[in-house]
Design a protein around this motif. Structure first.
Motif, PDB file in Angstrom:
ATOM      1  N   LYS A  69       0.831  -1.209   0.000  1.00 40.88           N
ATOM      2  CA  LYS A  69       0.000   0.000   0.000  1.00 40.88           C
ATOM      3  C   LYS A  69       0.862   1.253   0.000  1.00 40.88           C
ATOM      4  N   THR A  70       1.928   1.226   0.778  1.00 42.92           N
ATOM      5  CA  THR A  70       2.838   2.371   0.815  1.00 42.92           C
ATOM      6  C   THR A  70       3.475   2.600  -0.543  1.00 42.92           C
ATOM      7  N   LEU A  71       3.904   1.538  -1.179  1.00 43.20           N
ATOM      8  CA  LEU A  71       4.516   1.652  -2.495  1.00 43.20           C
ATOM      9  C   LEU A  71       3.511   2.115  -3.542  1.00 43.20           C
ATOM     10  N   ALA A  72       2.296   1.587  -3.476  1.00 41.42           N
ATOM     11  CA  ALA A  72       1.273   1.935  -4.468  1.00 41.42           C
ATOM     12  C   ALA A  72       0.934   3.419  -4.434  1.00 41.42           C
ATOM     13  N   ALA A  73       1.020   4.026  -3.258  1.00 39.81           N
ATOM     14  CA  ALA A  73       0.726   5.456  -3.146  1.00 39.81           C
ATOM     15  C   ALA A  73       1.690   6.291  -3.976  1.00 39.81           C
ATOM     16  N   ASP A  74       2.897   5.758  -4.244  1.00 35.55           N
ATOM     17  CA  ASP A  74       3.874   6.433  -5.097  1.00 35.55           C
ATOM     18  C   ASP A  74       4.054   5.705  -6.417  1.00 35.55           C
ATOM     19  N   ASN A  75       3.049   4.907  -6.790  1.00 37.08           N
ATOM     20  CA  ASN A  75       3.049   4.185  -8.063  1.00 37.08           C
ATOM     21  C   ASN A  75       4.274   3.286  -8.213  1.00 37.08           C
ATOM     22  N   GLN A  76       4.617   2.581  -7.122  1.00 35.27           N
ATOM     23  CA  GLN A  76       5.716   1.629  -7.143  1.00 35.27           C
ATOM     24  C   GLN A  76       5.228   0.275  -6.628  1.00 35.27           C
ATOM     25  N   ARG A  77       6.090  -0.740  -6.712  1.00 33.29           N
ATOM     26  CA  ARG A  77       5.667  -2.097  -6.349  1.00 33.29           C
ATOM     27  C   ARG A  77       6.859  -2.978  -6.034  1.00 33.29           C
ATOM     28  N   LEU A  78       6.560  -4.123  -5.387  1.00 36.32           N
ATOM     29  CA  LEU A  78       7.518  -5.218  -5.270  1.00 36.32           C
ATOM     30  C   LEU A  78       7.437  -5.994  -6.581  1.00 36.32           C
ATOM     31  N   ALA A  79       8.425  -5.806  -7.440  1.00 40.87           N
ATOM     32  CA  ALA A  79       8.322  -6.308  -8.807  1.00 40.87           C
ATOM     33  C   ALA A  79       8.252  -7.828  -8.897  1.00 40.87           C
ATOM     34  N   PHE A  80       8.796  -8.532  -7.905  1.00 39.52           N
ATOM     35  CA  PHE A  80       8.822  -9.998  -7.959  1.00 39.52           C
ATOM     36  C   PHE A  80       7.515 -10.620  -7.493  1.00 39.52           C
ATOM     37  N   GLU A  81       6.517  -9.816  -7.214  1.00 33.47           N
ATOM     38  CA  GLU A  81       5.142 -10.191  -6.833  1.00 33.47           C
ATOM     39  C   GLU A  81       5.087 -11.417  -5.914  1.00 33.47           C
ATOM     40  N   PRO A  82       5.401 -11.244  -4.632  1.00 28.53           N
ATOM     41  CA  PRO A  82       5.428 -12.386  -3.703  1.00 28.53           C
ATOM     42  C   PRO A  82       4.085 -13.092  -3.602  1.00 28.53           C
ATOM     43  N   MET A  83       4.157 -14.397  -3.598  1.00 31.38           N
ATOM     44  CA  MET A  83       2.967 -15.240  -3.505  1.00 31.38           C
ATOM     45  C   MET A  83       2.339 -15.149  -2.121  1.00 31.38           C
ATOM     46  N   ASP A  84       1.021 -15.203  -2.083  1.00 31.80           N
ATOM     47  CA  ASP A  84       0.268 -15.312  -0.834  1.00 31.80           C
ATOM     48  C   ASP A  84      -0.180 -16.771  -0.712  1.00 31.80           C
ATOM     49  N   HIS A  85       0.370 -17.494   0.268  1.00 32.21           N
ATOM     50  CA  HIS A  85       0.120 -18.934   0.402  1.00 32.21           C
ATOM     51  C   HIS A  85      -1.181 -19.279   1.134  1.00 32.21           C
ATOM     52  N   ARG A  86      -1.899 -18.315   1.642  1.00 26.82           N
ATOM     53  CA  ARG A  86      -3.016 -18.630   2.541  1.00 26.82           C
ATOM     54  C   ARG A  86      -4.105 -19.472   1.900  1.00 26.82           C
ATOM     55  N   ALA A  87      -4.505 -19.154   0.680  1.00 27.23           N
ATOM     56  CA  ALA A  87      -5.559 -19.941   0.039  1.00 27.23           C
ATOM     57  C   ALA A  87      -5.090 -21.362  -0.228  1.00 27.23           C
ATOM     58  N   LEU A  88      -3.864 -21.506  -0.729  1.00 30.55           N
ATOM     59  CA  LEU A  88      -3.342 -22.827  -1.064  1.00 30.55           C
ATOM     60  C   LEU A  88      -3.169 -23.703   0.168  1.00 30.55           C
ATOM     61  N   LEU A  89      -2.657 -23.120   1.260  1.00 26.96           N
ATOM     62  CA  LEU A  89      -2.359 -23.894   2.459  1.00 26.96           C
ATOM     63  C   LEU A  89      -3.491 -23.898   3.474  1.00 26.96           C
ATOM     64  N   GLY A  90      -4.532 -23.102   3.235  1.00 23.33           N
ATOM     65  CA  GLY A  90      -5.651 -23.049   4.169  1.00 23.33           C
ATOM     66  C   GLY A  90      -5.287 -22.426   5.499  1.00 23.33           C
ATOM     67  N   GLU A 164      15.276  -6.808  10.260  1.00 25.70           N
ATOM     68  CA  GLU A 164      15.031  -5.696   9.340  1.00 25.70           C
ATOM     69  C   GLU A 164      15.551  -6.062   7.961  1.00 25.70           C
ATOM     70  N   VAL A 165      14.840  -5.623   6.919  1.00 24.35           N
ATOM     71  CA  VAL A 165      15.274  -5.881   5.550  1.00 24.35           C
ATOM     72  C   VAL A 165      15.200  -4.594   4.736  1.00 24.35           C
ATOM     73  N   SER A 166      16.122  -4.474   3.786  1.00 24.29           N
ATOM     74  CA  SER A 166      16.132  -3.352   2.843  1.00 24.29           C
ATOM     75  C   SER A 166      15.926  -3.929   1.449  1.00 24.29           C
ATOM     76  N   LEU A 167      15.027  -3.302   0.697  1.00 23.98           N
ATOM     77  CA  LEU A 167      14.664  -3.835  -0.612  1.00 23.98           C
ATOM     78  C   LEU A 167      14.684  -2.754  -1.677  1.00 23.98           C
ATOM     79  N   LYS A 168      15.069  -3.162  -2.882  1.00 25.81           N
ATOM     80  CA  LYS A 168      14.893  -2.322  -4.051  1.00 25.81           C
ATOM     81  C   LYS A 168      13.476  -2.531  -4.573  1.00 25.81           C
ATOM     82  N   VAL A 169      12.811  -1.444  -4.968  1.00 27.35           N
ATOM     83  CA  VAL A 169      11.475  -1.528  -5.546  1.00 27.35           C
ATOM     84  C   VAL A 169      11.528  -0.955  -6.964  1.00 27.35           C
TER      85      VAL A 169
END
Length: 369
Positions: A69-90, A164-169
């Motif tokens: 959400k923070t990135l989207a406010a500046d029209n940016q993103r996590l380019a590698f689009e991390p998977m959300d496992h919740r539906a698959l794993l229940g 803590e992690v630092s990431l390129k977006v």
């Protein structure tokens, strides 16, 4: 155990005399490990975001949704689009940045831009002796000596607990379009996906369903960017793929939703059976699937990643035999090892690294065995 600060975490680990099970949001219980739960969820929050520098720094317990959400406010993103496992794993809970990094979670766009590991700039973590370690920084060319940033990404918490992690977006895109081919068998689909990936038209997702929701085979190729560019490249891809059949094209929000479903393997959600994640050479993919006797299959990364739904308790590795790649049991309750057994030389290196970073063997013991 839910430490609120890095110093508190270091004290807890230094004083531990039994195994610890490291947990972020609790959405991805992959691999079996015993021990008291040590949650990083309280070490949350974005400490630095510089849109102009394409850099974000946040605590390991920060929800991915908050980061996005923070990135989207500046029209940016996590380019590698991390998977959300919740539906698959229940599962429930909230996916966190630390959990994403610990498992190197990446989606369909990995084939074009790289994995989570490729966007990592820096980490802070506490090792198994309770030492606070920092490596990397906030720009891409910052590593001297050992690259612990890459080492920690995908280590599943066995070498240290991320704080803590630092990431390129990267900038977001204006439009998503999908070129679709219908009715291809697996071999022809892999060939079509390889043609798309080998073209200059910048495909950012290539997936195939031997049996889609319609009941027929469906091959999907994604293009992203400015609308005019997307339409042009999609048209060229349709021409390129004519030897494989007539291709259709859709553009807009529905395509984005369809790729989110590919990313999260939602077609397997709620279905009985074990789920395997198989990495291999695309040229070998169709032949491997032919040996699997699977209940359902989803190809991603042009065939380099195969998601397999199989009968519960069935050892897929034994069924296909030795192959150039590895198979991970993502969902299953049997005694089959979660991760592909390592070759002797690699296992020795792995054991040596764990002995250095976690000399007492208390961080997620057995999770990758």
């Amino acid at each position: 155990m839910t430490p609120k600060t890095e110093a508190e975490l270091a004290q807890m680990i230094a004083g531990a005399n039994a195994p610890l099970r490291i947990q972020g949001g609790g959405t991805r219980p992959i691999g079996s490990t015993a021990g008291e739960v040590l949650s990083t969820s309280a070490m949350s929050g974005i400490s630095l975001y510089e849109p102009g520098a394409l850099t974000i720094v946040a605590g390991a317990g920060t929800p991915i949704e908050e980061v996005e959400k923070t990135l989207a406010a500046d029209n940016q993103r996590l380019a590698f689009e991390p998977m959300d496992h919740r539906a698959l794993l229940g599962t429930s809970g909230t996916p966190t940045l630390g959990g994403m990094v610990a498992a190197n979670v990446s989606g369909p766009r990995r084939i074009a831009v790289g994995a989570c590991r490729d966007f990592m700039l820096g980490v802070r973590f506490v090792d198994g002796a309770g030492n606070i370690v920092k490596n990397g920084g906030r720009v891409m060319k910052n590593v001297t000596g050992y690259d612990l940033v890459k080492l920690m990404t995908g280590a599943y918490g066995t070498l240290g607990v991320l704080t803590e992690v630092s990431l390129k977006v990267l900038p977001n895109v204006e439009t998503v379009g999908t070129v679709m081919l219908h009715g291809l068998n697996d071999e022809k689909a892999v060939a079509a996906m390889s043609s798309a990936l080998g073209s200059p038209f910048e495909a950012t997702g290539v997936a195939h369903f031997p049996k889609a929701a319609s009941g027929d085979p469906l091959t999907m190729i994604r293009v992203e960017g400015f609308e005019a560019s997307v339409k042009y490249r999609a048209g060229r891809l349709q021409e390129l793929l004519k030897p494989f059949g007539e291709a259709t094209f859709e553009i807009g929000d529905q395509g984005a939703a369809d790729w989110a479903a590919v990313r999260d393997v939602r077609s397997f959600a709620g279905q009985e059976g074990d789920v395997w994640r198989v990495s291999t050479k695309p040229s070998d993919a169709a032949g491997l699937v032919a040996k699997m006797d699977a209940k359902a299959v989803q190809y991603d990364w042009g065939g380099g990643l195969i998601w397999v739904l199989s009968d519960a308790g069935r050892d897929l590795r034994s069924a296909v035999g030795p192959f150039d790649g590895h198979a991970t049991l993502i969902r299953g309750s049997s005694d089959i090892p979660t991760f592909q057994p390592e070759a002797t030389a690699l296992a020795a290196i792995t054991s040596g690294l764990r002995a250095k970073f976690d000399p007492r063997g208390i961080l997620n013991p057995g999770i990758m065995s």
